[in-house]
Design a protein around this motif. Structure first.
Motif, PDB file in Angstrom:
ATOM      1  N   ALA A  99       0.836  -1.198   0.000  1.00 40.74           N
ATOM      2  CA  ALA A  99       0.000   0.000   0.000  1.00 40.74           C
ATOM      3  C   ALA A  99       0.868   1.243   0.000  1.00 40.74           C
ATOM      4  O   ALA A  99       1.888   1.312   0.669  1.00 40.74           O
ATOM      5  N   GLY A 100       0.443   2.210  -0.790  1.00 42.04           N
ATOM      6  CA  GLY A 100       1.144   3.481  -0.834  1.00 42.04           C
ATOM      7  C   GLY A 100       2.212   3.537  -1.888  1.00 42.04           C
ATOM      8  O   GLY A 100       2.714   4.612  -2.204  1.00 42.04           O
ATOM      9  N   TYR A 101       2.564   2.401  -2.466  1.00 35.87           N
ATOM     10  CA  TYR A 101       3.636   2.399  -3.459  1.00 35.87           C
ATOM     11  C   TYR A 101       3.158   2.940  -4.794  1.00 35.87           C
ATOM     12  O   TYR A 101       3.833   3.715  -5.440  1.00 35.87           O
ATOM     13  N   SER A 102       1.986   2.488  -5.213  1.00 35.03           N
ATOM     14  CA  SER A 102       1.493   2.963  -6.500  1.00 35.03           C
ATOM     15  C   SER A 102      -0.001   3.186  -6.479  1.00 35.03           C
ATOM     16  O   SER A 102      -0.637   3.171  -7.517  1.00 35.03           O
ATOM     17  N   ASN A 103      -0.544   3.380  -5.276  1.00 34.86           N
ATOM     18  CA  ASN A 103      -1.960   3.691  -5.162  1.00 34.86           C
ATOM     19  C   ASN A 103      -2.828   2.658  -5.869  1.00 34.86           C
ATOM     20  O   ASN A 103      -3.749   3.006  -6.591  1.00 34.86           O
ATOM     21  N   GLN A 104      -2.514   1.419  -5.688  1.00 35.08           N
ATOM     22  CA  GLN A 104      -3.264   0.349  -6.331  1.00 35.08           C
ATOM     23  C   GLN A 104      -4.690   0.289  -5.813  1.00 35.08           C
ATOM     24  O   GLN A 104      -4.945   0.503  -4.635  1.00 35.08           O
ATOM     25  N   PRO A 105      -5.641  -0.025  -6.672  1.00 31.63           N
ATOM     26  CA  PRO A 105      -7.010  -0.238  -6.193  1.00 31.63           C
ATOM     27  C   PRO A 105      -7.071  -1.474  -5.321  1.00 31.63           C
ATOM     28  O   PRO A 105      -6.222  -2.366  -5.418  1.00 31.63           O
ATOM     29  N   GLN A 106      -8.077  -1.523  -4.496  1.00 28.67           N
ATOM     30  CA  GLN A 106      -8.290  -2.685  -3.651  1.00 28.67           C
ATOM     31  C   GLN A 106      -9.396  -3.548  -4.262  1.00 28.67           C
ATOM     32  O   GLN A 106     -10.409  -3.032  -4.730  1.00 28.67           O
ATOM     33  N   HIS A 107      -9.172  -4.860  -4.209  1.00 34.11           N
ATOM     34  CA  HIS A 107     -10.128  -5.826  -4.743  1.00 34.11           C
ATOM     35  C   HIS A 107     -10.817  -6.484  -3.558  1.00 34.11           C
ATOM     36  O   HIS A 107     -10.160  -7.128  -2.741  1.00 34.11           O
ATOM     37  N   PHE A 108     -12.129  -6.315  -3.493  1.00 34.36           N
ATOM     38  CA  PHE A 108     -12.884  -6.767  -2.334  1.00 34.36           C
ATOM     39  C   PHE A 108     -13.546  -8.124  -2.575  1.00 34.36           C
ATOM     40  O   PHE A 108     -13.976  -8.439  -3.698  1.00 34.36           O
ATOM     41  N   GLY A 109     -13.666  -8.883  -1.490  1.00 34.54           N
ATOM     42  CA  GLY A 109     -14.553 -10.040  -1.490  1.00 34.54           C
ATOM     43  C   GLY A 109     -15.976  -9.579  -1.214  1.00 34.54           C
ATOM     44  O   GLY A 109     -16.225  -8.388  -0.999  1.00 34.54           O
ATOM     45  N   ASP A 110     -16.903 -10.529  -1.216  1.00 35.21           N
ATOM     46  CA  ASP A 110     -18.305 -10.187  -0.985  1.00 35.21           C
ATOM     47  C   ASP A 110     -18.679 -10.157   0.495  1.00 35.21           C
ATOM     48  O   ASP A 110     -19.831  -9.913   0.835  1.00 35.21           O
ATOM     49  N   GLY A 111     -17.715 -10.434   1.350  1.00 37.17           N
ATOM     50  CA  GLY A 111     -17.928 -10.244   2.773  1.00 37.17           C
ATOM     51  C   GLY A 111     -18.567 -11.418   3.482  1.00 37.17           C
ATOM     52  O   GLY A 111     -19.110 -12.344   2.865  1.00 37.17           O
ATOM     53  N   THR A 112     -18.462 -11.362   4.800  1.00 37.87           N
ATOM     54  CA  THR A 112     -19.179 -12.285   5.684  1.00 37.87           C
ATOM     55  C   THR A 112     -20.157 -11.450   6.490  1.00 37.87           C
ATOM     56  O   THR A 112     -19.758 -10.492   7.154  1.00 37.87           O
ATOM     57  N   ARG A 113     -21.433 -11.829   6.406  1.00 39.19           N
ATOM     58  CA  ARG A 113     -22.441 -11.120   7.195  1.00 39.19           C
ATOM     59  C   ARG A 113     -22.549 -11.827   8.539  1.00 39.19           C
ATOM     60  O   ARG A 113     -22.982 -12.980   8.616  1.00 39.19           O
ATOM     61  N   LEU A 114     -22.147 -11.147   9.583  1.00 40.15           N
ATOM     62  CA  LEU A 114     -22.137 -11.716  10.932  1.00 40.15           C
ATOM     63  C   LEU A 114     -23.318 -11.171  11.727  1.00 40.15           C
ATOM     64  O   LEU A 114     -23.496  -9.951  11.817  1.00 40.15           O
ATOM     65  N   SER A 115     -24.081 -12.083  12.282  1.00 33.76           N
ATOM     66  CA  SER A 115     -25.211 -11.698  13.138  1.00 33.76           C
ATOM     67  C   SER A 115     -25.014 -12.317  14.503  1.00 33.76           C
ATOM     68  O   SER A 115     -24.852 -13.542  14.618  1.00 33.76           O
ATOM     69  N   ILE A 116     -25.033 -11.493  15.527  1.00 31.42           N
ATOM     70  CA  ILE A 116     -24.863 -11.966  16.905  1.00 31.42           C
ATOM     71  C   ILE A 116     -26.213 -11.860  17.606  1.00 31.42           C
ATOM     72  O   ILE A 116     -26.796 -10.772  17.678  1.00 31.42           O
ATOM     73  N   LEU A 117     -26.683 -12.986  18.081  1.00 33.80           N
ATOM     74  CA  LEU A 117     -28.001 -13.026  18.727  1.00 33.80           C
ATOM     75  C   LEU A 117     -27.884 -12.819  20.235  1.00 33.80           C
ATOM     76  O   LEU A 117     -26.885 -13.168  20.847  1.00 33.80           O
TER      77      LEU A 117
END
Lengths: 117, 113
Positions: A99-117
């Protein structure tokens, strides 16, 4: 695979349980980031790895949150003694160079939806 | 403290029109700014990066401007289509670090027929 993969996609846990969320970044990507996204909000930075080194963990909300990337590829975000306010989507992102070397874009996953009951 | 503002109200426009989304920031002097698209239940997808010495950048139907004096970026989608409907996020690097991004809350765009 071609993209960032996260598992599980959904996780339901009872308050007080420990959870572990997994991220498989794009192969060869040096940088890996974890973000937390609440409903209707933008992602908020949690922590950053360059290869296996955790260079920034300033966004982790408490010492119940722990992240690792032991071999510089797969990463795990662990939350101990979960609380209801931990309910959110946890996103992982990777980028090709440090990070910071060439301002590369970030590639995201679709995430984990966490629900705490 | 550093702050990013995007219009939290949804933007509704008709197909074929130009959509313009705004990103304002305070207490920042970012070296660059990024725009991402996010669909429901999916992670953000990178669209464009613009550097502080660039006034404007284009990619197909997308155009981004960056005014470091006004501390504002505008994101335009020309000839908008229903498939452009999504939430659009702007992101800047934290001041003093290039290792992490701070995101705005995003603006939801709805393109109707």
């Amino acid at each position: 695979g071609a993209g960032v993969s996260q598992s599980p996609r959904y996780k339901v846990a009872k308050r007080g349980q420990d959870v572990a969320l997994r991220c498989d970044p794009i192969s060869g990507h040096v940088s890996l980031f974890w973000y937390q996204q609440a409903l209707g909000q933008g992602p908020e930075f949690l922590t950053y790895f360059q290869n296996e080194a955790q260079l920034d963990k300033s966004g982790l909300p408490s010492d119940r949150f722990f992240a690792e990337r032991p071999e510089g590829s797969v990463s795990t975000l662990k939350i101990q003694r979960t609380q209801q306010e931990d309910s959110a989507v946890y996103l992982c992102a990777s980028s090709l160079v440090r990070a910071g070397y060439s301002n590369q874009p970030q590639h995201f996953g679709d995430g984990t939806r966490l629900s705490i009951l | 403290s550093q702050k990013i503002e995007q219009n939290s109200e949804a933007l509704n426009i008709q197909e074929g029109k130009t959509a313009t989304l705004t990103c304002n920031y305070t207490n920042y002097s970012p070296a660059y700014l990024q725009w991402y698209r996010q669909d429901p239940g999916r992670g953000p997808v990178f669209l464009l990066l613009i550097r502080e010495n660039e006034k404007e950048k284009r990619k197909e139907r997308l155009k981004v401007t960056f005014d470091t004096t006004l501390k504002q970026s505008l994101f335009h989608i020309t000839a908008s289509q229903p498939a452009d409907s999504a939430t659009y996020l702007c992101a800047l690097p934290f001041t003093g670090t290039a290792s992490k991004l701070t995101f705005g809350t995003g603006t939801r765009l709805q393109v109707t027929l």
